[in-house]
Enzyme design. Sequence first.
Site, PDB file in Angstrom:
ATOM      1  CG  HIS A 191      -2.161  -1.231   1.135  1.00 57.19           C
ATOM      2  ND1 HIS A 191      -2.756  -1.452   0.475  1.00 57.19           N
ATOM      3  CD2 HIS A 191      -2.010  -2.001   2.604  1.00 57.19           C
ATOM      4  CE1 HIS A 191      -3.208  -2.313   1.144  1.00 57.19           C
ATOM      5  NE2 HIS A 191      -3.142  -2.525   1.874  1.00 57.19           N
ATOM      6  CB  ALA A 192       3.125   2.232  -1.604  1.00 57.02           C
TER       7      ALA A 192
END
Length: 398
Positions: A191-192
């Site tokens: 999750h970036a």
Amino acid sequence: MSLNAERSYKMKLRDVENAFKYRRIPYPKRSVELIALLAISCTFFLFMHTNKLNSRLKEMEVKLQPSEFSALGLTGNHISGHDAGGKHDDINTLHGTFQYLKSTGQLENLDPAHLNNTPKAERDFIFYNRLEKTGSQSMTRLIKQLGDRLGFDTYRNIARPWRSITESEEDEKDLVEQLFELGEHAVYVEHANWVNFTQYDSPRPIYINMVRHPIQKVISAYYYQRHPLIFAQSLMRNPNKPMQTKKFFDTNFNDCVRKRVSPHCVFDAHNPFNGDWRRFSLHLCGNSEICTHFNSETTTQIAKMNVEREYAVVGSWEDTNVTLAVLEAYIPRFFTDATKVYYSNTENFTINNVSHDTHLDKDVEEYLKSSFAFEIELYMFIKQRLYKQYIAVHKNEF
Ligand SMILES: *[C@@H]1O[C@H](CO)[C@@H](O)[C@H](O)[C@H]1NC(C)=O
Ligand SMILES: *[C@@H]1O[C@H](CO)[C@@H](O)[C@H](O)[C@H]1NC(C)=O
Ligand SMILES: *[C@@H]1O[C@H](CO)[C@@H](O)[C@H](O)[C@H]1NC(C)=O
Ligand SMILES: *[C@@H]1O[C@H](CO)[C@@H](O)[C@H](O)[C@H]1NC(C)=O
């Protein structure tokens, strides 16, 4: 959290999917009691399955703002839906997009090579900066199975107890360097936010992502965070996280939005809580300050630009077959046989989903439609691009 602790989480990035997937989280006694308590107070919504949301969302006539960027070369007035005559399908469907491309003469010259960003990659490496509540765990599993089959490595990060919504330049640089060390023919999932590898003189990877209707996504996130098991897990990751009241778990989404019960249910552009992980323009835009603006035209435009120029594929489980076919066609070294593998054991890929009440009251729906107008525009742009990529490869099958 101290900088060092934060760092050490990053350093454990090589933790592979297998170790992650099968890791058993020991439940301390307190947590067991907690889960039981939460389970009692929360069970009611687990029974409230309804399919109303899908049909409601279909009914929506989303009015979009004019925009320069458009996967189909459309102006804002046209991007939103039915064509002037109303004879053809909704343009936000595969067939509607096909009809549009045909009637405007674009179909003939449609060439997959023009829609393919994979050759722009400077290394044989996928960076999947997965979005929350879009079925990213399912996609991660599929990638893992394809990796076992096709012989590439798959990596993901250890979940962090807390993270800021954007990364500093120094953190970006760390990430880029560590990903370089992972070597070729591999996939990394986290999750970036989107990262410009070129900026750090690192070879550009293949970017992919998945999306989902922004309003469905936000409802899903709301109930996911309130699910007893999920909440308990996040408490264990972050013991400093405040315990919540029964009201927190019991309030349904409509009431929370209507009564503005908590900042999590207020989707006004100025509300700082809009800075959390419930919208997706941020992930596709990047780590600069402008990307943190919620439902902003500028953020949306940057995100669209990145999607158009940088991402090989941005798919959606709402269009499973189209997405799998596009991944196979545009990134064959990683996704050959994706459709076959997916349909050989679909049950393995429907994971981490929480049943929840999906009913939307009219007033709440109206509020969300306007609050998420730009997010929805971005979402539709992405879907149109996905359809266009599919049509370019399969145009003779229509
Ligand atoms: C990425 O960084 C490079 C080098 O700074 C720059 O030339 C390029 O425009 C950036 N790409 C995007 C999409 O921002
Ligand atoms: C998707 O593909 C599967 C397997 O080929 C097929 O059974 C299914 O009918 C397809 N679904 C749609 C909506 O086309
Ligand atoms: C489903 O997943 C499990 C564990 O990830 C794996 O062992 C199994 O082979 C998968 N099933 C199929 C039919 O591939
Ligand atoms: C959630 O997963 C279950 C199987 O684990 C599946 O039957 C159900 O359809 C899934 N729900 C959604 C909304 O995908």
